[in-house]
Design a protein around this motif. Structure first.
Motif, PDB file in Angstrom:
ATOM      1  N   TYR A 197       6.027   9.542 -14.787  1.00  0.00           N
ATOM      2  CA  TYR A 197       5.739   8.114 -14.662  1.00  0.00           C
ATOM      3  C   TYR A 197       4.331   7.868 -14.103  1.00  0.00           C
ATOM      4  O   TYR A 197       3.697   6.860 -14.403  1.00  0.00           O
ATOM      5  CB  TYR A 197       6.793   7.425 -13.772  1.00  0.00           C
ATOM      6  CG  TYR A 197       6.563   7.585 -12.286  1.00  0.00           C
ATOM      7  CD1 TYR A 197       5.900   6.600 -11.554  1.00  0.00           C
ATOM      8  CD2 TYR A 197       6.985   8.725 -11.610  1.00  0.00           C
ATOM      9  CE1 TYR A 197       5.675   6.753 -10.193  1.00  0.00           C
ATOM     10  CE2 TYR A 197       6.763   8.886 -10.257  1.00  0.00           C
ATOM     11  CZ  TYR A 197       6.113   7.895  -9.550  1.00  0.00           C
ATOM     12  OH  TYR A 197       5.878   8.047  -8.208  1.00  0.00           O
ATOM     13  N   HIS A 198       3.830   8.815 -13.324  1.00  0.00           N
ATOM     14  CA  HIS A 198       2.524   8.735 -12.672  1.00  0.00           C
ATOM     15  C   HIS A 198       1.434   9.426 -13.503  1.00  0.00           C
ATOM     16  O   HIS A 198       0.250   9.127 -13.373  1.00  0.00           O
ATOM     17  CB  HIS A 198       2.659   9.411 -11.301  1.00  0.00           C
ATOM     18  CG  HIS A 198       1.447   9.384 -10.453  1.00  0.00           C
ATOM     19  ND1 HIS A 198       1.136  10.398  -9.565  1.00  0.00           N
ATOM     20  CD2 HIS A 198       0.440   8.491 -10.337  1.00  0.00           C
ATOM     21  CE1 HIS A 198       0.014  10.121  -8.951  1.00  0.00           C
ATOM     22  NE2 HIS A 198      -0.435   8.971  -9.395  1.00  0.00           N
ATOM     23  N   LEU A 199       1.872  10.323 -14.365  1.00  0.00           N
ATOM     24  CA  LEU A 199       0.936  11.188 -15.088  1.00  0.00           C
ATOM     25  C   LEU A 199       0.073  10.414 -16.080  1.00  0.00           C
ATOM     26  O   LEU A 199      -1.112  10.723 -16.258  1.00  0.00           O
ATOM     27  CB  LEU A 199       1.732  12.276 -15.806  1.00  0.00           C
ATOM     28  CG  LEU A 199       1.045  13.560 -16.236  1.00  0.00           C
ATOM     29  CD1 LEU A 199       0.195  14.159 -15.120  1.00  0.00           C
ATOM     30  CD2 LEU A 199       2.078  14.572 -16.707  1.00  0.00           C
ATOM     31  N   TYR A 200       0.651   9.382 -16.725  1.00  0.00           N
ATOM     32  CA  TYR A 200      -0.121   8.611 -17.709  1.00  0.00           C
ATOM     33  C   TYR A 200      -1.392   8.050 -17.076  1.00  0.00           C
ATOM     34  O   TYR A 200      -2.491   8.178 -17.627  1.00  0.00           O
ATOM     35  CB  TYR A 200       0.722   7.463 -18.263  1.00  0.00           C
ATOM     36  CG  TYR A 200       1.961   7.883 -18.996  1.00  0.00           C
ATOM     37  CD1 TYR A 200       1.881   8.460 -20.259  1.00  0.00           C
ATOM     38  CD2 TYR A 200       3.222   7.695 -18.428  1.00  0.00           C
ATOM     39  CE1 TYR A 200       3.032   8.848 -20.943  1.00  0.00           C
ATOM     40  CE2 TYR A 200       4.381   8.076 -19.105  1.00  0.00           C
ATOM     41  CZ  TYR A 200       4.279   8.657 -20.352  1.00  0.00           C
ATOM     42  OH  TYR A 200       5.411   9.043 -21.021  1.00  0.00           O
ATOM     43  N   ARG A 201      -1.241   7.426 -15.923  1.00  0.00           N
ATOM     44  CA  ARG A 201      -2.390   6.802 -15.271  1.00  0.00           C
ATOM     45  C   ARG A 201      -3.378   7.849 -14.772  1.00  0.00           C
ATOM     46  O   ARG A 201      -4.596   7.679 -14.895  1.00  0.00           O
ATOM     47  CB  ARG A 201      -1.922   5.913 -14.111  1.00  0.00           C
ATOM     48  CG  ARG A 201      -3.068   5.245 -13.351  1.00  0.00           C
ATOM     49  CD  ARG A 201      -2.560   4.119 -12.472  1.00  0.00           C
ATOM     50  NE  ARG A 201      -1.579   4.542 -11.514  1.00  0.00           N
ATOM     51  CZ  ARG A 201      -1.816   4.743 -10.222  1.00  0.00           C
ATOM     52  NH1 ARG A 201      -3.035   4.565  -9.729  1.00  0.00           N
ATOM     53  NH2 ARG A 201      -0.841   5.100  -9.404  1.00  0.00           N
ATOM     54  N   THR A 259      -4.728   7.513  -6.663  1.00  0.00           N
ATOM     55  CA  THR A 259      -4.925   8.319  -7.876  1.00  0.00           C
ATOM     56  C   THR A 259      -6.388   8.247  -8.326  1.00  0.00           C
ATOM     57  O   THR A 259      -6.992   9.264  -8.659  1.00  0.00           O
ATOM     58  CB  THR A 259      -3.992   7.809  -8.992  1.00  0.00           C
ATOM     59  OG1 THR A 259      -2.644   7.849  -8.513  1.00  0.00           O
ATOM     60  CG2 THR A 259      -4.109   8.657 -10.242  1.00  0.00           C
ATOM     61  N   TYR A 260      -6.941   7.053  -8.305  1.00  0.00           N
ATOM     62  CA  TYR A 260      -8.349   6.889  -8.688  1.00  0.00           C
ATOM     63  C   TYR A 260      -9.250   7.722  -7.777  1.00  0.00           C
ATOM     64  O   TYR A 260     -10.137   8.433  -8.251  1.00  0.00           O
ATOM     65  CB  TYR A 260      -8.752   5.414  -8.636  1.00  0.00           C
ATOM     66  CG  TYR A 260     -10.182   5.179  -9.054  1.00  0.00           C
ATOM     67  CD1 TYR A 260     -10.509   4.945 -10.382  1.00  0.00           C
ATOM     68  CD2 TYR A 260     -11.215   5.231  -8.114  1.00  0.00           C
ATOM     69  CE1 TYR A 260     -11.831   4.753 -10.769  1.00  0.00           C
ATOM     70  CE2 TYR A 260     -12.537   5.041  -8.500  1.00  0.00           C
ATOM     71  CZ  TYR A 260     -12.835   4.810  -9.820  1.00  0.00           C
ATOM     72  OH  TYR A 260     -14.141   4.640 -10.200  1.00  0.00           O
ATOM     73  N   ASP A 261      -9.032   7.628  -6.462  1.00  0.00           N
ATOM     74  CA  ASP A 261      -9.846   8.399  -5.515  1.00  0.00           C
ATOM     75  C   ASP A 261      -9.761   9.894  -5.805  1.00  0.00           C
ATOM     76  O   ASP A 261     -10.771  10.607  -5.772  1.00  0.00           O
ATOM     77  CB  ASP A 261      -9.377   8.156  -4.072  1.00  0.00           C
ATOM     78  CG  ASP A 261      -9.696   6.757  -3.569  1.00  0.00           C
ATOM     79  OD1 ASP A 261     -10.549   6.080  -4.177  1.00  0.00           O
ATOM     80  OD2 ASP A 261      -9.075   6.341  -2.577  1.00  0.00           O
TER      81      ASP A 261
END
Length: 198
Positions: free
Chosen positions: A151-155, A128-130
């Protein structure tokens, strides 16, 4: 008495270590979720942006998208069709010749009628960071509508906004996925990692 004191001291140290670890993970998770929750919108409420960023997910052995990835692609297509952006950035894992998330993503979108010129591929979205870092510094996105499951969207939103992209997000999830409890645990660890990284 000395043994009792030693045991008590050991228990106190263990309890303190457990509390410290819980705080070290719990505080970052709370910070990430709270900072991003107001940026999650319904599809109709998503603002216009430079691009729709669809984050990669698993591809089946036959080259078709997994259910999770298909939901992301369908939502990305919907946002494109509604005019939220005229470009779609597909970011995923293509670290091996035989495994190509972004190629699958582009084919799927083109089969739905998105022109080749509107789909950009980030073959090195290994995390996600990349994906967000490359959206900012390689593809020069100043604003993005990010598409993934909640669940993934927050980060994803936390990382994007921290890197200087004006991000909003749309939850693509429709199904209930098997093994979600494991994903939630992994995501909690990833939120902690990215919080300290940033």
């Amino acid at each position: 008495m000395k043994r009792i004191r030693k045991r008590t001291t050991v228990l106190i140290i263990l309890a303190a270590a457990i509390l410290l670890c819980a705080a070290a993970a719990g505080i970052p998770n709370a910070a990430v979720i709270l900072s991003a929750k107001n940026d999650i919108r319904l599809p109709s409420d998503a603002p216009s942006a430079d691009c729709i960023l669809i984050l990669g997910a698993g591809v089946r052995p036959d080259g078709s998208p997994s259910r999770m990835l298909q939901e992301r692609l369908d939502m990305g297509y919907r946002l494109y069709a509604e005019g939220k952006a005229d470009k779609i950035l597909c970011s995923g894992d293509h670290g091996q010749a035989e495994y190509d998330e972004v190629g699958t993503m582009k084919r799927y979108l083109m089969e739905k009628g998105v022109p080749d010129s509107a789909v950009f591929m980030d073959h090195a979205g290994f995390s996600t960071y990349d994906s967000l870092y490359r959206a900012k510094y390689i593809f020069e996105c100043k604003s993005a509508v990010v598409v993934t499951q909640r669940y993934h969207l927050y980060r994803a939103l936390y990382v994007g906004n921290a890197l200087g992209i004006s991000c909003t997000g749309v939850d693509a999830q429709e199904a209930v996925y098997r093994g979600q409890a494991v994903r939630d645990l992994r995501e909690a660890a990833a939120r902690t990692k990215d919080f300290y990284k940033l």
